[in-house]
Design an enzyme around this catalytic site. Structure first.
Site, short mmCIF file in Angstrom:
data_model
loop_
_atom_site.label_atom_id
_atom_site.label_comp_id
_atom_site.label_asym_id
_atom_site.label_seq_id
_atom_site.Cartn_x
_atom_site.Cartn_y
_atom_site.Cartn_z
N ARG A 12 0.79 -1.12 -0.04
CA ARG A 12 0.05 0.05 -0.04
C ARG A 12 0.86 1.24 -0.10
NH1 ARG A 12 -1.03 4.54 2.13
NH2 ARG A 12 -0.36 4.00 4.40
N ASP A 13 1.45 1.49 1.14
CA ASP A 13 2.30 2.86 1.34
C ASP A 13 3.47 2.63 0.47
OD1 ASP A 13 3.06 5.11 2.21
OD2 ASP A 13 3.32 4.68 4.26
N CYS A 235 9.82 9.28 -1.14
CA CYS A 235 8.93 10.49 -0.56
C CYS A 235 9.02 11.46 -1.52
CB CYS A 235 9.78 10.91 0.78
SG CYS A 235 8.92 12.39 1.21
#
Ligand SMILES: [Zn+2]
Length: 301
Positions: A12-13, A235
């Protein structure tokens, strides 16, 4: 029962923030390998609009597949009632709702204030969901790329509101701003308010403090950790930075401390190979898989 419980959130992440798409079949192979390594909880996807996040378009199919794996708690993320209903239809065992403690982040991400988002989760919790666990995750709890500082009182207030109707609450360092002293302080403050409902630490390794923060949380009594294989995901605000705290290194840290995670490191390394096959262009991270296990290493169990 493992002494430290790890929820693998890479599917997911990690994949949600990856630059490349992993095909559905490859996701299934990777999730199977993660389960075979002993990960008993896997966050497999999120029920967000597929147009917004194409990487999560197959989440319904992935949830149904993951449910066929023995002894795996299948977790999905949902941002609203519509996503929750899709998660229930697919049969997720547990649904995580992110509520950003940063006002700016919340308003720009979901066009709701944190208070409105708490009410959205309350509405979901009031919706019948027999046997399905609900987690409220306070995101950007340790700082925010838009707002900078996130007041600790805001985090405590949101966590306390979520604890009224969620089965458990997590604190998330969504953008990797946390340091160990802050982790200790904030987990202690929130635990003082909501006790054992405070369960998981969701930490990112953006600035290399993932393991240090995990250890600080452990010493503060936290026994549930989210992590992602290979620190997958990166990120968007910090080029070259890894994503979540890295599962392989986290498991190695706890096992070498004599704390049973239930995860087999050799099988975990095998699962990493399958991850690389499934999304070869994506950078992945991790020290332990590259260095190998120390001579004479013994797992905790
Ligand atoms: Zn995250």
């Amino acid at each position: 029962m493992p002494q430290v419980h790890i929820c693998e959130v890479g599917p997911r992440d990690g994949l949600q923030n990856a630059k490349h798409l992993m095909p559905t079949q490859a996701k299934k192979a990777w999730i199977s390998a993660l389960a075979a390594a002993g990960l008993r909880e896997i966050e497999v996807g999120s029920f967000v609009p597929p147009k917004l996040i194409p990487a999560m378009a197959d989440t319904g199919e992935i949830v149904q597949f993951a449910k066929t794996l023995p002894n795996v708690k299948v977790v999905a993320l949902a941002p609203n009632l519509k996503g929750f209903q899709r998660a229930l239809e697919a049969g997720a065992h547990k649904v995580t709702f992110p509520v950003s403690a940063s006002r700016l982040h919340s308003e720009s991400n979901v066009r709701m204030t944190p208070e409105q988002m708490v009410e959205e989760v309350r509405r979901c919790a009031a919706h019948p969901h027999p046997g399905v666990e609900i987690e409220g995750a306070v995101s950007t709890a340790f700082g925010c790329t838009l707002q900078g500082l996130v007041p600790e009182d805001d985090v405590v207030r949101i966590a306390a509101a979520l604890a009224e109707f969620c089965d458990c609450v997590a604190l998330a360092d969504t953008v990797g701003y946390a340091n160990p002293a802050q982790v200790r302080r904030l987990f202690r403050k929130v635990r003082n308010q909501i006790g054992e409902k405070l369960e998981a630490a969701h930490l990112h390794n953006t600035r290399g403090l993932g393991l240090a923060n995990a250890l600080a949380a452990y010493e503060e009594g936290v026994r549930h950790f989210d992590s992602s294989m290979g620190g997958l995901g990166g990120c968007p605000f910090a080029p070259g930075a890894s994503g979540n705290v890295i599962t392989e290194d986290l498991v190695f840290m706890f096992e070498s401390m004599g704390l049973d995670t239930g995860v087999d490191l050799q099988r975990l390394f095998a699962a990493r190979e399958i991850l690389v096959e499934g999304i070869p262009e994506e950078p992945i991270y991790g020290h332990t898989p590259l260095a190998g296990l120390p001579k004479g290493f013994r797992a905790a169990a």
